[in-house]
Design an enzyme around this catalytic site. Sequence first.
Site, PDB file in Angstrom:
ATOM      1  N   GLU A  12      -4.766  -9.301 -18.349  1.00  0.00           N
ATOM      2  CA  GLU A  12      -5.912  -8.843 -19.141  1.00  0.00           C
ATOM      3  C   GLU A  12      -5.759  -7.400 -19.613  1.00  0.00           C
ATOM      4  O   GLU A  12      -6.294  -7.026 -20.654  1.00  0.00           O
ATOM      5  CB  GLU A  12      -7.197  -8.964 -18.311  1.00  0.00           C
ATOM      6  CG  GLU A  12      -7.606 -10.387 -18.005  1.00  0.00           C
ATOM      7  CD  GLU A  12      -8.710 -10.477 -16.955  1.00  0.00           C
ATOM      8  OE1 GLU A  12      -9.523 -11.402 -17.056  1.00  0.00           O
ATOM      9  OE2 GLU A  12      -8.754  -9.626 -16.046  1.00  0.00           O
ATOM     10  N   LEU A  18      -3.457   5.964  -5.201  1.00  0.00           N
ATOM     11  CA  LEU A  18      -2.741   5.492  -4.019  1.00  0.00           C
ATOM     12  C   LEU A  18      -1.243   5.695  -4.197  1.00  0.00           C
ATOM     13  O   LEU A  18      -0.645   5.165  -5.139  1.00  0.00           O
ATOM     14  CB  LEU A  18      -3.032   4.008  -3.762  1.00  0.00           C
ATOM     15  CG  LEU A  18      -4.241   3.691  -2.882  1.00  0.00           C
ATOM     16  CD1 LEU A  18      -5.532   4.137  -3.554  1.00  0.00           C
ATOM     17  CD2 LEU A  18      -4.311   2.207  -2.560  1.00  0.00           C
ATOM     18  N   SER A  73       2.506   6.506  -1.692  1.00  0.00           N
ATOM     19  CA  SER A  73       3.329   5.807  -0.706  1.00  0.00           C
ATOM     20  C   SER A  73       4.003   6.846   0.181  1.00  0.00           C
ATOM     21  O   SER A  73       4.309   7.948  -0.277  1.00  0.00           O
ATOM     22  CB  SER A  73       4.401   4.975  -1.415  1.00  0.00           C
ATOM     23  OG  SER A  73       5.410   4.576  -0.514  1.00  0.00           O
ATOM     24  N   TYR A 129      11.142   5.212  -7.272  1.00  0.00           N
ATOM     25  CA  TYR A 129       9.742   4.901  -6.959  1.00  0.00           C
ATOM     26  C   TYR A 129       9.048   6.113  -6.343  1.00  0.00           C
ATOM     27  O   TYR A 129       7.913   6.457  -6.705  1.00  0.00           O
ATOM     28  CB  TYR A 129       9.695   3.714  -5.987  1.00  0.00           C
ATOM     29  CG  TYR A 129       8.310   3.329  -5.529  1.00  0.00           C
ATOM     30  CD1 TYR A 129       7.400   2.751  -6.408  1.00  0.00           C
ATOM     31  CD2 TYR A 129       7.913   3.520  -4.198  1.00  0.00           C
ATOM     32  CE1 TYR A 129       6.130   2.381  -5.981  1.00  0.00           C
ATOM     33  CE2 TYR A 129       6.650   3.151  -3.771  1.00  0.00           C
ATOM     34  CZ  TYR A 129       5.765   2.580  -4.657  1.00  0.00           C
ATOM     35  OH  TYR A 129       4.513   2.209  -4.235  1.00  0.00           O
ATOM     36  N   THR A 179       0.666   4.096   4.629  1.00  0.00           N
ATOM     37  CA  THR A 179       1.892   3.653   5.276  1.00  0.00           C
ATOM     38  C   THR A 179       2.180   2.223   4.811  1.00  0.00           C
ATOM     39  O   THR A 179       1.528   1.721   3.890  1.00  0.00           O
ATOM     40  CB  THR A 179       1.756   3.743   6.801  1.00  0.00           C
ATOM     41  OG1 THR A 179       3.040   3.523   7.392  1.00  0.00           O
ATOM     42  CG2 THR A 179       0.757   2.741   7.367  1.00  0.00           C
ATOM     43  N   TRP A 227      17.745  -8.180   7.740  1.00  0.00           N
ATOM     44  CA  TRP A 227      18.554  -7.109   7.140  1.00  0.00           C
ATOM     45  C   TRP A 227      18.638  -5.890   8.051  1.00  0.00           C
ATOM     46  O   TRP A 227      17.647  -5.506   8.685  1.00  0.00           O
ATOM     47  CB  TRP A 227      17.932  -6.688   5.812  1.00  0.00           C
ATOM     48  CG  TRP A 227      18.310  -7.589   4.663  1.00  0.00           C
ATOM     49  CD1 TRP A 227      18.638  -8.914   4.729  1.00  0.00           C
ATOM     50  CD2 TRP A 227      18.383  -7.225   3.282  1.00  0.00           C
ATOM     51  NE1 TRP A 227      18.903  -9.400   3.478  1.00  0.00           N
ATOM     52  CE2 TRP A 227      18.754  -8.386   2.564  1.00  0.00           C
ATOM     53  CE3 TRP A 227      18.161  -6.045   2.580  1.00  0.00           C
ATOM     54  CZ2 TRP A 227      18.923  -8.391   1.180  1.00  0.00           C
ATOM     55  CZ3 TRP A 227      18.326  -6.050   1.209  1.00  0.00           C
ATOM     56  CH2 TRP A 227      18.705  -7.212   0.515  1.00  0.00           C
TER      57      TRP A 227
END
Length: 262
Positions: free
Chosen positions: A11, A78, A80, A109, A137, A175
Site C-alpha cells: 500500500e 527503531l 539495531s 545495515y 536487541t 551455523w
Amino acid sequence: FTNLLMRTHKELDLTNQAQVQAFFEQEKPNYVILAAAKVGGIHANNTYPADFIYQNMMIEANVINSAYENKVKRLLFLGSTCIYPKAVEQPMREDALLTGVLEPTNEPYALAKIAGIKLCESYNRQHGTDFRSVMPTNLYGINDNFHPENSHVIPALMRRFHEAKVNNDAEVIVWGTGNAMREFLYVDDMAEASLFVLELDEKTYKANTQPMLSHINVGTGKDVTIREMAETMKEVVGFKGEITFDIAKPDGAPRKLIDIFR
C-alpha cells in the site's frame, strides 16, 4: 491512540519519496513509530548489502523528513544493536557508538541505522523537532520471518528443528561454532518499551539523553550462547537427533550484550 494509520508495503512504498510525502500530507499523523526496515540474518546481510544500505537509508530519510515537514509532534525510530563496533566493551553502552570498526557482515545495515539516529538528532538540533531513537536487541515472536535462508537465528532454527523432527532427520546443522553470544527480547516487550519511550515527557527524555547521543538501548541485559539456544530449541521441539555446528559458516560478532542502564 485509537486512529492507527497502518500501511502494508504494497500500500505504501517507504523508499518512494513521492508516496511518503503524499501519505503524510493526506493523513497528517501526530505521532510516528518508524519500525519499517529491510532486515535479515547473517546470510541475508552478506548476500544483499546494497539492498540493506539503500532501502534502509531511503526509508528513514523519506519518513523523517516528511514527519518534519508535516509537523509531527513526536517520532520514534527503531534501530539495531549492530550499530556498535565489533570489538567493544561488553555490555555495550550507548556512548560506544562511532568508537570503532563495525562487524563486516552487517556493516551496510549498521551504517544505515546509524544514519537514522543522526537524522533524528540533526533535525532536533536544527528544527527543534522531538524525534527519538531506541536500539532493540535481537527480537523474536509471532509472525516472525521463517525464510530458510534470510531469517534471524531463532526463527531459522525453530523451522530447522521442527522440519527435522517431522522428517525424522539424524541431525540439525547450526551455523558457526555455537560460541557466539546473543541477547533476545520478545517482540511484545519491545513494543511496550517503544510506547514507554514515545510517551515520556520531553523534559524526562532530554534529562536522560544527550542531543547527539540520544538513543536508548532496549533489551534484557542477559545473553546466551548460540549453542545453549540451539539445545533449548531442540528440547522444546522434541527433536531426538544430533546438533552439528558448521564452523565454515560465520559466527558474526562474538558477543552483542547491551547495557540497559539508561
